[in-house]
Design a protein around this motif. Structure first.
Motif, PDB file in Angstrom:
ATOM      1  N   ALA A   1       0.821  -1.205   0.000  1.00 30.43           N
ATOM      2  CA  ALA A   1       0.000   0.000   0.000  1.00 30.43           C
ATOM      3  C   ALA A   1       0.860   1.262   0.000  1.00 30.43           C
ATOM      4  O   ALA A   1       0.606   2.213  -0.757  1.00 30.43           O
ATOM      5  CB  ALA A   1      -0.932  -0.010   1.218  1.00 30.43           C
ATOM      6  N   VAL A   2       1.893   1.282   0.831  1.00 29.58           N
ATOM      7  CA  VAL A   2       2.777   2.451   0.903  1.00 29.58           C
ATOM      8  C   VAL A   2       3.531   2.644  -0.408  1.00 29.58           C
ATOM      9  O   VAL A   2       3.689   3.776  -0.891  1.00 29.58           O
ATOM     10  CB  VAL A   2       3.753   2.308   2.087  1.00 29.58           C
ATOM     11  N   THR A   3       3.975   1.558  -1.014  1.00 28.74           N
ATOM     12  CA  THR A   3       4.714   1.651  -2.275  1.00 28.74           C
ATOM     13  C   THR A   3       3.838   2.202  -3.393  1.00 28.74           C
ATOM     14  O   THR A   3       4.271   3.087  -4.152  1.00 28.74           O
ATOM     15  CB  THR A   3       5.269   0.271  -2.677  1.00 28.74           C
ATOM     16  N   ILE A   4       2.623   1.708  -3.517  1.00 31.08           N
ATOM     17  CA  ILE A   4       1.704   2.207  -4.546  1.00 31.08           C
ATOM     18  C   ILE A   4       1.436   3.693  -4.325  1.00 31.08           C
ATOM     19  O   ILE A   4       1.440   4.492  -5.278  1.00 31.08           O
ATOM     20  CB  ILE A   4       0.393   1.396  -4.527  1.00 31.08           C
ATOM     21  N   LEU A   5       1.192   4.076  -3.073  1.00 37.69           N
ATOM     22  CA  LEU A   5       0.932   5.487  -2.766  1.00 37.69           C
ATOM     23  C   LEU A   5       2.110   6.363  -3.169  1.00 37.69           C
ATOM     24  O   LEU A   5       1.934   7.412  -3.810  1.00 37.69           O
ATOM     25  CB  LEU A   5       0.643   5.640  -1.275  1.00 37.69           C
ATOM     26  N   PHE A   6       3.320   5.958  -2.850  1.00 40.54           N
ATOM     27  CA  PHE A   6       4.486   6.780  -3.157  1.00 40.54           C
ATOM     28  C   PHE A   6       4.810   6.795  -4.643  1.00 40.54           C
ATOM     29  O   PHE A   6       5.351   7.788  -5.152  1.00 40.54           O
ATOM     30  CB  PHE A   6       5.692   6.323  -2.332  1.00 40.54           C
ATOM     31  N   LEU A   7       4.494   5.734  -5.363  1.00 39.58           N
ATOM     32  CA  LEU A   7       4.664   5.765  -6.822  1.00 39.58           C
ATOM     33  C   LEU A   7       3.728   6.801  -7.439  1.00 39.58           C
ATOM     34  O   LEU A   7       4.109   7.526  -8.373  1.00 39.58           O
ATOM     35  CB  LEU A   7       4.387   4.381  -7.408  1.00 39.58           C
ATOM     36  N   LEU A   8       2.502   6.890  -6.924  1.00 30.61           N
ATOM     37  CA  LEU A   8       1.557   7.896  -7.414  1.00 30.61           C
ATOM     38  C   LEU A   8       2.014   9.310  -7.046  1.00 30.61           C
ATOM     39  O   LEU A   8       1.921  10.232  -7.862  1.00 30.61           O
ATOM     40  CB  LEU A   8       0.159   7.622  -6.844  1.00 30.61           C
ATOM     41  N   ILE A   9       2.524   9.466  -5.819  1.00 35.21           N
ATOM     42  CA  ILE A   9       3.036  10.778  -5.393  1.00 35.21           C
ATOM     43  C   ILE A   9       4.221  11.189  -6.254  1.00 35.21           C
ATOM     44  O   ILE A   9       4.329  12.351  -6.677  1.00 35.21           O
ATOM     45  CB  ILE A   9       3.426  10.747  -3.903  1.00 35.21           C
ATOM     46  N   ARG A  10       5.124  10.245  -6.527  1.00 33.98           N
ATOM     47  CA  ARG A  10       6.291  10.537  -7.365  1.00 33.98           C
ATOM     48  C   ARG A  10       5.868  10.991  -8.752  1.00 33.98           C
ATOM     49  O   ARG A  10       6.408  11.968  -9.295  1.00 33.98           O
ATOM     50  CB  ARG A  10       7.189   9.300  -7.472  1.00 33.98           C
ATOM     51  N   LYS A  11       4.892  10.316  -9.334  1.00 34.74           N
ATOM     52  CA  LYS A  11       4.429  10.683 -10.670  1.00 34.74           C
ATOM     53  C   LYS A  11       3.815  12.086 -10.672  1.00 34.74           C
ATOM     54  O   LYS A  11       4.104  12.901 -11.559  1.00 34.74           O
ATOM     55  CB  LYS A  11       3.409   9.664 -11.153  1.00 34.74           C
ATOM     56  N   TYR A  12       2.994  12.376  -9.670  1.00 36.33           N
ATOM     57  CA  TYR A  12       2.357  13.698  -9.592  1.00 36.33           C
ATOM     58  C   TYR A  12       3.404  14.791  -9.361  1.00 36.33           C
ATOM     59  O   TYR A  12       3.388  15.838 -10.026  1.00 36.33           O
ATOM     60  CB  TYR A  12       1.335  13.704  -8.461  1.00 36.33           C
ATOM     61  N   ALA A  13       4.342  14.537  -8.426  1.00 31.26           N
ATOM     62  CA  ALA A  13       5.363  15.539  -8.109  1.00 31.26           C
ATOM     63  C   ALA A  13       6.276  15.799  -9.303  1.00 31.26           C
ATOM     64  O   ALA A  13       6.698  16.941  -9.532  1.00 31.26           O
ATOM     65  CB  ALA A  13       6.177  15.079  -6.899  1.00 31.26           C
ATOM     66  N   TRP A  14       6.579  14.758 -10.093  1.00 27.35           N
ATOM     67  CA  TRP A  14       7.423  14.937 -11.279  1.00 27.35           C
ATOM     68  C   TRP A  14       6.728  15.827 -12.301  1.00 27.35           C
ATOM     69  O   TRP A  14       7.365  16.698 -12.922  1.00 27.35           O
ATOM     70  CB  TRP A  14       7.760  13.579 -11.879  1.00 27.35           C
ATOM     71  N   GLY A  15       5.432  15.642 -12.465  1.00 27.21           N
ATOM     72  CA  GLY A  15       4.684  16.506 -13.377  1.00 27.21           C
ATOM     73  C   GLY A  15       4.713  17.958 -12.940  1.00 27.21           C
ATOM     74  O   GLY A  15       4.915  18.863 -13.770  1.00 27.21           O
ATOM     75  N   ARG A  16       4.540  18.192 -11.643  1.00 27.42           N
ATOM     76  CA  ARG A  16       4.601  19.563 -11.130  1.00 27.42           C
ATOM     77  C   ARG A  16       6.003  20.148 -11.303  1.00 27.42           C
ATOM     78  O   ARG A  16       6.162  21.329 -11.649  1.00 27.42           O
ATOM     79  CB  ARG A  16       4.214  19.577  -9.643  1.00 27.42           C
ATOM     80  N   ALA A  17       7.023  19.346 -11.064  1.00 28.35           N
ATOM     81  CA  ALA A  17       8.402  19.819 -11.203  1.00 28.35           C
ATOM     82  C   ALA A  17       8.716  20.185 -12.645  1.00 28.35           C
ATOM     83  O   ALA A  17       9.378  21.201 -12.912  1.00 28.35           O
ATOM     84  CB  ALA A  17       9.375  18.743 -10.701  1.00 28.35           C
ATOM     85  N   LEU A  18       8.255  19.379 -13.602  1.00 28.98           N
ATOM     86  CA  LEU A  18       8.503  19.681 -15.010  1.00 28.98           C
ATOM     87  C   LEU A  18       7.819  20.977 -15.438  1.00 28.98           C
ATOM     88  O   LEU A  18       8.381  21.748 -16.208  1.00 28.98           O
ATOM     89  CB  LEU A  18       8.013  18.531 -15.893  1.00 28.98           C
ATOM     90  N   ARG A  19       6.623  21.195 -14.933  1.00 26.17           N
ATOM     91  CA  ARG A  19       5.926  22.455 -15.258  1.00 26.17           C
ATOM     92  C   ARG A  19       6.698  23.647 -14.721  1.00 26.17           C
ATOM     93  O   ARG A  19       6.808  24.688 -15.379  1.00 26.17           O
ATOM     94  CB  ARG A  19       4.495  22.420 -14.727  1.00 26.17           C
ATOM     95  N   ALA A  20       7.232  23.520 -13.512  1.00 28.74           N
ATOM     96  CA  ALA A  20       8.028  24.613 -12.930  1.00 28.74           C
ATOM     97  C   ALA A  20       9.310  24.822 -13.720  1.00 28.74           C
ATOM     98  O   ALA A  20       9.736  25.965 -13.944  1.00 28.74           O
ATOM     99  CB  ALA A  20       8.340  24.299 -11.468  1.00 28.74           C
ATOM    100  N   TYR A  21       9.924  23.739 -14.177  1.00 27.93           N
ATOM    101  CA  TYR A  21      11.175  23.828 -14.907  1.00 27.93           C
ATOM    102  C   TYR A  21      10.990  24.470 -16.280  1.00 27.93           C
ATOM    103  O   TYR A  21      11.738  25.368 -16.667  1.00 27.93           O
ATOM    104  CB  TYR A  21      11.772  22.420 -15.073  1.00 27.93           C
ATOM    105  N   THR A  22       9.975  24.035 -17.001  1.00 31.86           N
ATOM    106  CA  THR A  22       9.737  24.582 -18.341  1.00 31.86           C
ATOM    107  C   THR A  22       9.275  26.038 -18.264  1.00 31.86           C
ATOM    108  O   THR A  22       9.598  26.837 -19.134  1.00 31.86           O
ATOM    109  CB  THR A  22       8.695  23.745 -19.084  1.00 31.86           C
ATOM    110  N   SER A  23       8.546  26.392 -17.199  1.00 34.83           N
ATOM    111  CA  SER A  23       8.120  27.776 -17.042  1.00 34.83           C
ATOM    112  C   SER A  23       9.318  28.681 -16.804  1.00 34.83           C
ATOM    113  O   SER A  23       9.396  29.787 -17.321  1.00 34.83           O
ATOM    114  CB  SER A  23       7.125  27.894 -15.873  1.00 34.83           C
ATOM    115  N   ALA A  24      10.265  28.180 -15.993  1.00 34.77           N
ATOM    116  CA  ALA A  24      11.463  28.985 -15.695  1.00 34.77           C
ATOM    117  C   ALA A  24      12.382  29.079 -16.903  1.00 34.77           C
ATOM    118  O   ALA A  24      13.103  30.069 -17.068  1.00 34.77           O
ATOM    119  CB  ALA A  24      12.219  28.369 -14.522  1.00 34.77           C
ATOM    120  N   SER A  25      12.352  28.056 -17.783  1.00 31.65           N
ATOM    121  CA  SER A  25      13.256  28.033 -18.933  1.00 31.65           C
ATOM    122  C   SER A  25      12.699  28.817 -20.113  1.00 31.65           C
ATOM    123  O   SER A  25      13.448  29.192 -21.018  1.00 31.65           O
ATOM    124  CB  SER A  25      13.499  26.573 -19.365  1.00 31.65           C
ATOM    125  N   SER A  26      11.402  29.013 -20.121  1.00 34.49           N
ATOM    126  CA  SER A  26      10.792  29.665 -21.291  1.00 34.49           C
ATOM    127  C   SER A  26      10.922  31.171 -21.246  1.00 34.49           C
ATOM    128  O   SER A  26      11.284  31.742 -20.227  1.00 34.49           O
ATOM    129  CB  SER A  26       9.316  29.285 -21.365  1.00 34.49           C
TER     130      SER A  26
END
Length: 278
Positions: A253-278
């Motif tokens: 249960a903990v592993t599945i939860l953290f895999l979902l958190i990792r996926k969501y956090a990576w998406g947010r991080a990429l948006r922040a990165y591309t916004s700063a680079s543009s």
């Protein structure tokens, strides 16, 4: 006509297998280029484990058990913790450590332009099989040789469940490390958060069996910052000290939860990165 879900999964798996194959070959060529360094690393890890073994011997001269663990059981706990550590370092740890500098220098742009799953690529672009044989084999064999296996009373069911839990533990530890470097997308660096996770994991894997943790520590290090699953949970199950199915369900249960958190956090991080680079 859109490709079927099966074809999409097949293509995604094929891409990841190609990345893993390339990572193994490249890492092998890079690390075998310096044989003297390889011998030095092997010697240093063996000396470290021998020193820790001596520490346990001194510790148990005055006590019979620690947190319900005999000296022999604590050696087994050390074996599980070190094995999971060496595997995680060989597969992903050194890759994640470099993410912060890639963000800081802008080298992540090169990754994002490649037709590959970016999070998977930066996590597994170097896989060091040499590390396992060079740094892990000698110290692990040393620990194995010092354990009195006949006194552990192992059974096959607990061993199999323990291996599954250990795999889940390595996976969820990957997620924790991955999350620890994502602040670099907003603040430029995240070396200290990564180092903090590393220090906590190093302590937990070798010094904190499950039975020695309070209920609050079990929640903290087994669910909120789940760094004890790969070692403490695994050892407790294999030695028959805890309910195997209950800890398996917890770990899954903990592993599945953290895999979902990792996926969501990576998406947010990429948006922040591309916004700063543009």
């Amino acid at each position: 006509m859109k490709p079927s879900v099966f074809n999409q999964l097949k293509e995604a798996l094929a891409i990841r297998l190609i990345i893993i194959k390339t990572a193994i070959i490249y890492s092998f060529q890079e690390e075998t280029a310096y044989p003297a360094e390889n011998w030095g690393n092997m010697l240093s890890t063996l000396i470290y484990i021998a020193t820790f073994r001596l520490f346990l011997n001194i510790l148990y001269t005055n006590i019979d058990t620690l947190a319900g663990y005999t000296e022999n059981e604590m050696l087994f706990f050390l074996l599980v913790g070190q094995a999971s550590f060496y595997l995680s370092w060989a597969i992903y740890n050194h890759n994640i450590r470099d993410i912060s500098s890639s963000v800081n220098t802008g080298n992540l742009d090169l990754v994002l332009t490649k037709p590959v799953p970016s999070a998977f690529y930066i996590s597994f672009r170097k896989i060091s099989l040499v590390h396992i044989f060079r740094d892990a084999l000698a110290p692990l064999l040393f620990i194995i040789a010092t354990i009195s296996w006949e006194t552990l009373h192992l059974n096959l069911a607990n061993i199999l469940i323990g291996i599954i839990i250990c795999t889940l533990g390595i996976t969820v530890t990957y997620c924790v490390y991955f999350l620890s470097v994502l602040p670099s997308f907003w603040f430029g660096r995240s070396d200290e958060t990564y180092r903090l996770v590393y220090l906590v994991e190093d302590f937990v894997q070798k010094h904190l069996p499950l039975e020695g943790a309070s209920n609050s520590l079990k929640i903290l290090l087994g669910a909120l910052i789940p760094l004890m699953i790969g070692s403490a949970f695994t050892t407790s199950v294999i030695l028959g000290k805890s309910n195997a199915l209950a800890l398996l369900a917890w770990a899954a249960a903990v592993t599945i939860l953290f895999l979902l958190i990792r996926k969501y956090a990576w998406g947010r991080a990429l948006r922040a990165y591309t916004s700063a680079s543009s």
